[in-house]
Write a protein that holds these residues in place. Structure first.
Motif, PDB file in Angstrom:
ATOM      1  N   ASP A  23      11.906  13.981   5.483  1.00  0.00           N
ATOM      2  CA  ASP A  23      12.150  14.183   6.926  1.00  0.00           C
ATOM      3  C   ASP A  23      11.298  13.231   7.776  1.00  0.00           C
ATOM      4  N   ASN A  24      11.172  12.015   7.305  1.00  0.00           N
ATOM      5  CA  ASN A  24      10.354  10.976   7.962  1.00  0.00           C
ATOM      6  C   ASN A  24       8.887  11.382   8.169  1.00  0.00           C
ATOM      7  N   LYS A  25       8.387  12.134   7.193  1.00  0.00           N
ATOM      8  CA  LYS A  25       6.958  12.521   7.194  1.00  0.00           C
ATOM      9  C   LYS A  25       6.392  12.312   5.794  1.00  0.00           C
ATOM     10  N   SER A  71      11.523  -1.094  -1.424  1.00  0.00           N
ATOM     11  CA  SER A  71      12.568  -1.534  -2.360  1.00  0.00           C
ATOM     12  C   SER A  71      12.882  -3.008  -2.172  1.00  0.00           C
ATOM     13  N   SER A  72      12.855  -3.470  -0.935  1.00  0.00           N
ATOM     14  CA  SER A  72      13.238  -4.873  -0.757  1.00  0.00           C
ATOM     15  C   SER A  72      12.074  -5.839  -0.984  1.00  0.00           C
ATOM     16  N   ILE A  73      10.838  -5.340  -1.068  1.00  0.00           N
ATOM     17  CA  ILE A  73       9.696  -6.254  -1.189  1.00  0.00           C
ATOM     18  C   ILE A  73       9.053  -6.231  -2.581  1.00  0.00           C
ATOM     19  N   VAL A 131       0.879  -1.176   0.000  1.00  0.00           N
ATOM     20  CA  VAL A 131       0.000   0.000   0.000  1.00  0.00           C
ATOM     21  C   VAL A 131       0.912   1.220   0.000  1.00  0.00           C
ATOM     22  N   VAL A 132       0.752   2.077  -0.999  1.00  0.00           N
ATOM     23  CA  VAL A 132       1.636   3.245  -1.080  1.00  0.00           C
ATOM     24  C   VAL A 132       0.899   4.419  -1.704  1.00  0.00           C
ATOM     25  N   ALA A 133       1.232   5.617  -1.238  1.00  0.00           N
ATOM     26  CA  ALA A 133       0.803   6.850  -1.901  1.00  0.00           C
ATOM     27  C   ALA A 133       2.060   7.480  -2.484  1.00  0.00           C
ATOM     28  N   ALA A 192       8.019  10.294  -5.441  1.00  0.00           N
ATOM     29  CA  ALA A 192       8.292  10.737  -4.071  1.00  0.00           C
ATOM     30  C   ALA A 192       7.247  10.173  -3.111  1.00  0.00           C
ATOM     31  N   ILE A 193       7.720   9.739  -1.929  1.00  0.00           N
ATOM     32  CA  ILE A 193       6.778   9.246  -0.902  1.00  0.00           C
ATOM     33  C   ILE A 193       6.975   9.911   0.464  1.00  0.00           C
ATOM     34  N   GLY A 194       8.106  10.590   0.687  1.00  0.00           N
ATOM     35  CA  GLY A 194       8.299  11.175   2.009  1.00  0.00           C
ATOM     36  C   GLY A 194       9.456  12.148   2.061  1.00  0.00           C
ATOM     37  N   VAL A 217       2.028  -4.381   3.187  1.00  0.00           N
ATOM     38  CA  VAL A 217       3.329  -3.740   3.412  1.00  0.00           C
ATOM     39  C   VAL A 217       3.122  -2.239   3.258  1.00  0.00           C
ATOM     40  N   ILE A 218       3.343  -1.477   4.340  1.00  0.00           N
ATOM     41  CA  ILE A 218       2.920  -0.063   4.336  1.00  0.00           C
ATOM     42  C   ILE A 218       4.093   0.921   4.313  1.00  0.00           C
ATOM     43  N   GLY A 219       5.294   0.465   4.018  1.00  0.00           N
ATOM     44  CA  GLY A 219       6.405   1.397   3.838  1.00  0.00           C
ATOM     45  C   GLY A 219       7.507   1.190   4.853  1.00  0.00           C
ATOM     46  N   GLY A 220       8.568   2.027   4.765  1.00  0.00           N
ATOM     47  CA  GLY A 220       8.724   3.109   3.798  1.00  0.00           C
ATOM     48  C   GLY A 220       9.592   2.692   2.620  1.00  0.00           C
ATOM     49  N   GLY A 221      10.436   3.636   2.188  1.00  0.00           N
ATOM     50  CA  GLY A 221      11.204   3.458   0.969  1.00  0.00           C
ATOM     51  C   GLY A 221      12.079   2.211   0.979  1.00  0.00           C
ATOM     52  N   THR A 256      18.105  -3.056  14.463  1.00  0.00           N
ATOM     53  CA  THR A 256      18.618  -2.423  15.694  1.00  0.00           C
ATOM     54  C   THR A 256      17.686  -2.603  16.899  1.00  0.00           C
ATOM     55  N   LEU A 257      16.384  -2.748  16.667  1.00  0.00           N
ATOM     56  CA  LEU A 257      15.449  -2.936  17.786  1.00  0.00           C
ATOM     57  C   LEU A 257      15.185  -4.426  17.971  1.00  0.00           C
ATOM     58  N   THR A 258      15.000  -4.843  19.215  1.00  0.00           N
ATOM     59  CA  THR A 258      14.638  -6.253  19.409  1.00  0.00           C
ATOM     60  C   THR A 258      13.188  -6.387  19.853  1.00  0.00           C
TER      61      THR A 258
HETATM   62  N1  NAP Z   1       3.732   7.754   0.940  1.00  0.00           N
HETATM   63  C1  NAP Z   1       3.608   6.588   1.536  1.00  0.00           C
HETATM   64  O1  NAP Z   1       2.732   5.778   1.197  1.00  0.00           O
HETATM   65  C2  NAP Z   1       4.525   6.240   2.676  1.00  0.00           C
HETATM   66  C3  NAP Z   1       4.324   5.068   3.424  1.00  0.00           C
HETATM   67  C4  NAP Z   1       5.205   4.789   4.473  1.00  0.00           C
HETATM   68  C5  NAP Z   1       6.261   5.647   4.727  1.00  0.00           C
HETATM   69  N2  NAP Z   1       6.425   6.765   3.973  1.00  0.00           N
HETATM   70  C6  NAP Z   1       7.532   7.676   4.209  1.00  0.00           C
HETATM   71  O2  NAP Z   1       8.760   6.970   3.976  1.00  0.00           O
HETATM   72  C7  NAP Z   1       9.784   7.541   4.808  1.00  0.00           C
HETATM   73  C8  NAP Z   1      10.412   6.419   5.619  1.00  0.00           C
HETATM   74  O3  NAP Z   1      11.029   5.484   4.740  1.00  0.00           O
HETATM   75  P1  NAP Z   1      12.567   5.014   4.935  1.00  0.00           P
HETATM   76  O4  NAP Z   1      13.000   4.349   3.684  1.00  0.00           O
HETATM   77  O5  NAP Z   1      13.364   6.185   5.454  1.00  0.00           O
HETATM   78  O6  NAP Z   1      12.458   3.992   6.152  1.00  0.00           O
HETATM   79  P2  NAP Z   1      11.657   2.612   6.387  1.00  0.00           P
HETATM   80  O7  NAP Z   1      11.735   1.749   5.167  1.00  0.00           O
HETATM   81  O8  NAP Z   1      10.326   2.898   6.983  1.00  0.00           O
HETATM   82  O9  NAP Z   1      12.529   1.984   7.566  1.00  0.00           O
HETATM   83  C9  NAP Z   1      13.896   1.749   7.349  1.00  0.00           C
HETATM   84  C10 NAP Z   1      14.399   0.908   8.508  1.00  0.00           C
HETATM   85  O10 NAP Z   1      13.745  -0.360   8.509  1.00  0.00           O
HETATM   86  C11 NAP Z   1      14.680  -1.386   8.819  1.00  0.00           C
HETATM   87  N3  NAP Z   1      14.887  -2.187   7.612  1.00  0.00           N
HETATM   88  C12 NAP Z   1      14.609  -1.861   6.323  1.00  0.00           C
HETATM   89  N4  NAP Z   1      14.897  -2.892   5.501  1.00  0.00           N
HETATM   90  C13 NAP Z   1      15.343  -3.886   6.288  1.00  0.00           C
HETATM   91  C14 NAP Z   1      15.789  -5.210   6.049  1.00  0.00           C
HETATM   92  N5  NAP Z   1      15.797  -5.717   4.788  1.00  0.00           N
HETATM   93  N6  NAP Z   1      16.182  -5.970   7.092  1.00  0.00           N
HETATM   94  C15 NAP Z   1      16.141  -5.476   8.355  1.00  0.00           C
HETATM   95  N7  NAP Z   1      15.725  -4.221   8.655  1.00  0.00           N
HETATM   96  C16 NAP Z   1      15.336  -3.450   7.638  1.00  0.00           C
HETATM   97  C17 NAP Z   1      15.957  -0.668   9.241  1.00  0.00           C
HETATM   98  O11 NAP Z   1      15.764  -0.380  10.622  1.00  0.00           O
HETATM   99  P3  NAP Z   1      17.012  -0.299  11.658  1.00  0.00           P
HETATM  100  O12 NAP Z   1      17.774   0.933  11.240  1.00  0.00           O
HETATM  101  O13 NAP Z   1      16.373  -0.201  12.992  1.00  0.00           O
HETATM  102  O14 NAP Z   1      17.817  -1.568  11.445  1.00  0.00           O
HETATM  103  C18 NAP Z   1      15.888   0.606   8.411  1.00  0.00           C
HETATM  104  O15 NAP Z   1      16.661   1.664   8.943  1.00  0.00           O
HETATM  105  C19 NAP Z   1       9.088   8.601   5.658  1.00  0.00           C
HETATM  106  O16 NAP Z   1       9.232   9.871   5.047  1.00  0.00           O
HETATM  107  C20 NAP Z   1       7.632   8.171   5.634  1.00  0.00           C
HETATM  108  O17 NAP Z   1       6.747   9.246   5.861  1.00  0.00           O
HETATM  109  C21 NAP Z   1       5.590   7.072   2.957  1.00  0.00           C
END
Ligand code: NAP
Length: 164
Positions: free
Chosen positions: A18-20, A104-106, A6-8, A14-16, A96-100, A67-69
């Motif tokens: 500053d983690n927003k 990419s991995s799924i 599920v993605v917007a 672009a999807i995000g 699967v609701i994100g993020g980037g 990093t988190l358990t």
């Molecule tokens: N528009 C949309 O639909 C939508 C949806 C969701 C999120 N977003 C946006 O996306 C951004 C966040 O995305 P992001 O890419 O920065 O982060 P993310 O994918 O949400 O999280 C990345 C973290 O997930 C863990 N991770 C990712 N792949 C992994 C793997 N293969 N194995 C183990 N751990 C894994 C790692 O955590 P650790 O560092 O703890 O190991 C990594 O630092 C935000 O801006 C958010 O608002 C947009």
């Protein structure tokens, strides 16, 4: 088990930033809630941290992190493979609701994409959805939504299914 993304996403993928999120689309959030309530949702650690009130209610929240358990309100898995292995036996459909990073991995393993195509571009975004290879997907449906006082941009909800 059906693995559904599920993605917007904006026109420039672009999807995000500053983690927003980059937009306010109230009706899309409503549709997201309807689609995912009662199901398992899988997200990266950063997307989990972006949620204002922690885990989303009435859903099984799964967070992937090296990093988190543990978390008080979600199940944590150290890799995608381990999460999917556990969920396969327990769930019919996982969203699967994100993020980037997670998208990419799924993407290569996903069966379905619930794509909200946001009709705008965000040149200073910092997170993007990977390129969708259109030849691998068939469009099941498309619904258009206008811009209005609760939805900052026009959008389309497109459901894509992987070609057999
Ligand atoms: N528009 C949309 O639909 C939508 C949806 C969701 C999120 N977003 C946006 O996306 C951004 C966040 O995305 P992001 O890419 O920065 O982060 P993310 O994918 O949400 O999280 C990345 C973290 O997930 C863990 N991770 C990712 N792949 C992994 C793997 N293969 N194995 C183990 N751990 C894994 C790692 O955590 P650790 O560092 O703890 O190991 C990594 O630092 C935000 O801006 C958010 O608002 C947009």
């Amino acid at each position: 088990m059906t693995l559904s993304i599920v993605v917007a996403m904006a026109l420039d993928r672009a999807i995000g930033k500053d983690n927003k999120l980059l937009w306010r689309l109230s009706d899309d959030l409503k549709r997201f809630k309807e689609l995912t309530t009662g199901h398992a949702i899988l997200m990266g650690r950063r997307t989990y941290e972006s949620l204002p009130n922690g885990a989303l209610p009435n859903r099984r929240n799964i967070v992937i992190s090296r990093t988190l358990t543990s978390l008080p309100d979600a199940e944590v898995f150290p890799s995608m493979d381990e999460a999917i292995k556990a969920l396969c036996e327990q769930e019919e459909e996982v969203f699967v609701i994100g993020g980037g990073k997670i998208y990419s991995s799924i993407l290569d393993r996903a069966d379905r994409i619930y794509l909200t195509q946001v009709e705008a571009r965000f040149p200073d975004a910092d997170t993007f959805f990977p390129q969708i290879n259109q030849t691998e997907w068939v469009e099941l449906s498309r619904e258009e939504f206008p811009q209005d006082e609760r939805n900052e941009y026009p959008s389309a909800l497109v459901i894509l299914s992987r070609k057999k």
